[in-house]
Write a protein that holds these residues in place. Structure first.
Motif, PDB file in Angstrom:
ATOM      1  N   HIS A  91      36.354  41.999  34.467  1.00 45.65           N
ATOM      2  CA  HIS A  91      37.643  42.300  34.765  1.00 45.65           C
ATOM      3  C   HIS A  91      38.879  42.544  33.670  1.00 45.65           C
ATOM      4  CE1 HIS A  91      40.446  44.353  37.262  1.00 45.65           C
ATOM      5  NE2 HIS A  91      39.615  44.707  38.518  1.00 45.65           N
ATOM      6  N   PRO A  92      39.179  43.594  33.456  1.00 47.08           N
ATOM      7  CA  PRO A  92      40.411  43.207  32.181  1.00 47.08           C
ATOM      8  C   PRO A  92      41.730  43.088  32.379  1.00 47.08           C
ATOM      9  CG  PRO A  92      40.278  45.481  33.467  1.00 47.08           C
ATOM     10  CD  PRO A  92      39.049  44.884  34.027  1.00 47.08           C
ATOM     11  N   SER A  93      42.092  42.461  33.687  1.00 45.17           N
ATOM     12  CA  SER A  93      42.891  42.279  34.358  1.00 45.17           C
ATOM     13  C   SER A  93      43.408  40.517  34.753  1.00 45.17           C
ATOM     14  CB  SER A  93      43.266  42.942  35.568  1.00 45.17           C
ATOM     15  OG  SER A  93      42.643  42.784  36.167  1.00 45.17           O
ATOM     16  N   ALA A  97      40.182  32.942  31.395  1.00 45.96           N
ATOM     17  CA  ALA A  97      40.447  31.204  32.398  1.00 45.96           C
ATOM     18  C   ALA A  97      39.389  31.571  33.601  1.00 45.96           C
ATOM     19  CB  ALA A  97      41.062  30.226  32.217  1.00 45.96           C
ATOM     20  N   GLU A  98      40.566  32.695  34.025  1.00 45.26           N
ATOM     21  CA  GLU A  98      40.326  33.713  35.298  1.00 45.26           C
ATOM     22  C   GLU A  98      38.570  33.602  35.252  1.00 45.26           C
ATOM     23  OE1 GLU A  98      45.033  34.196  36.355  1.00 45.26           O
ATOM     24  OE2 GLU A  98      42.970  35.545  35.617  1.00 45.26           O
ATOM     25  N   THR A  99      38.683  34.734  34.067  1.00 41.76           N
ATOM     26  CA  THR A  99      36.862  35.173  34.437  1.00 41.76           C
ATOM     27  C   THR A  99      36.179  33.700  34.824  1.00 41.76           C
ATOM     28  OG1 THR A  99      37.967  37.185  33.185  1.00 41.76           O
ATOM     29  CG2 THR A  99      35.390  37.113  33.351  1.00 41.76           C
ATOM     30  N   LEU A 100      35.794  32.961  33.345  1.00 41.14           N
ATOM     31  CA  LEU A 100      35.431  32.248  33.679  1.00 41.14           C
ATOM     32  C   LEU A 100      34.956  30.698  35.580  1.00 41.14           C
ATOM     33  CD1 LEU A 100      32.473  30.751  32.115  1.00 41.14           C
ATOM     34  CD2 LEU A 100      34.310  29.490  31.845  1.00 41.14           C
ATOM     35  N   ALA A 101      36.206  30.921  36.013  1.00 40.51           N
ATOM     36  CA  ALA A 101      36.245  30.638  36.818  1.00 40.51           C
ATOM     37  C   ALA A 101      35.979  31.257  38.010  1.00 40.51           C
ATOM     38  CB  ALA A 101      38.053  29.935  37.670  1.00 40.51           C
ATOM     39  N   ARG A 130      44.522  38.505  29.274  1.00 40.11           N
ATOM     40  CA  ARG A 130      44.627  39.066  29.900  1.00 40.11           C
ATOM     41  C   ARG A 130      42.799  39.164  29.244  1.00 40.11           C
ATOM     42  NH1 ARG A 130      45.580  43.704  31.829  1.00 40.11           N
ATOM     43  NH2 ARG A 130      47.168  43.869  29.739  1.00 40.11           N
ATOM     44  N   VAL A 131      41.972  39.997  29.898  1.00 37.96           N
ATOM     45  CA  VAL A 131      40.603  39.894  28.710  1.00 37.96           C
ATOM     46  C   VAL A 131      40.123  41.678  28.638  1.00 37.96           C
ATOM     47  CG1 VAL A 131      38.182  40.110  29.294  1.00 37.96           C
ATOM     48  CG2 VAL A 131      38.593  38.615  30.435  1.00 37.96           C
ATOM     49  N   GLY A 132      41.510  42.341  28.960  1.00 35.11           N
ATOM     50  CA  GLY A 132      41.600  44.010  28.687  1.00 35.11           C
ATOM     51  C   GLY A 132      42.147  44.255  27.092  1.00 35.11           C
TER      52      GLY A 132
END
Ligand code: ATP
Length: 234
Positions: A91-93, A97-101, A130-132
């Motif tokens: 998810h680009p937004s 750290a949030e993605t892995l969590a 942000r991953v984006g």
């Protein structure tokens, strides 16, 4: 006794009239790293999905860590399996750290190990971005981090180095070496045979769903009948 982490016997997978995998026999011992090679459509991704238990074989048996891969017992031990798909939807937004969590919660793993994991794949500095805005290499490193969550015993990587910059590729094979040393089993599919030298124990070559060769790189160099593009890359 030899411990097999993955074993396929006589596995066939049909999609309607299309035979994607044909009468496949394959065993992976604990700590082994095997590459799956073959042209587009050879059946590599289908084989990986069969081992993951995402799809069922039309006939034959797929065993993963001592259980039938598509059975209920296998679902309970999904935490022991790491999977890096060919295309990773991130998810680009969300930040790294949030993605892995998010993945850690999904896999019921403690988030406390995430910082070390982000550092291990070399994106600790970008964890709050942000991953984006990540490059392809950074996204692939993050995807690799989610596959490593919980120290899986079996890792399945579908074309993990396609489109990666040399530094990311190097890091990827370093991690593969650490995984093997730690006793994990790695199966990776690739078109880039020339980059495998010294990183895998065996290469399995598939053509039209069938296994046409299985051996070390030097053994395959002397195997007659391999597709010319594969011979050139060995
Ligand atoms: P690539 O290197 O392009 O990813 P591959 O070796 O991973 O190819 P697969 O994706 O496993 O090959 O495909 C094997 C065959 O099965 C191909 O002919 C493909 O078109 C077919 N196939 C794969 N998935 C499906 C599906 N869900 N439905 C129908 N046919 C499929």
């Amino acid at each position: 006794m030899t411990e097999f982490h993955v074993s396929l016997s006589g596995v066939t997978k049909n999609y309607g009239k299309q035979r994607a995998v044909n009468n496949m026999d394959l065993t992976l011992r604990a700590g082994e790293c095997v590459a799956l090679a073959g042209h587009n459509g050879a059946g590599k991704s289908t084989l990986i999905k069969l081992i993951l238990g995402l799809i069922r074989p039309s006939s034959g048996k797929v065993m993963l860590l001592g259980h039938e891969a598509s059975g209920r017992a296998a679902v309970r031990m999904r935490g022991n399996i790491g999977y890096l798909p060919e295309t990773v939807a991130l998810h680009p937004s969300l930040t790294g750290a949030e993605t892995l969590a998010f993945y850690a919660r999904l896999k019921r793993q403690p988030v406390s190990a995430n910082a070390a994991l982000l550092s291990r794949v070399g994106i600790a500095q970008a964890a709050q971005r942000r991953v984006g805005v990540y490059s392809k290499g950074m996204r692939q490193r993050l995807a690799l981090a989610q596959a490593l969550l919980g120290k899986p015993k079996v890792l399945l990587f579908d074309e993990p180095t396609t489109g990666l910059d040399p530094a990311s590729r190097l890091m990827f094979y370093e991690i593969v070496r650490e995984l093997r040393n730690g006793g994990s089993t790695v199966l990776l599919s690739t078109h880039a045979l020339s980059e495998l030298d010294g990183h895998t124990d065996r290469i399995v070559v598939m053509k039209n769903g069938s296994k046409i060769a299985d051996g070390s790189m030097s053994q395959l160099r002397h195997t007659a009948g391999l597709p010319i593009r594969i011979r050139l890359k060995l």
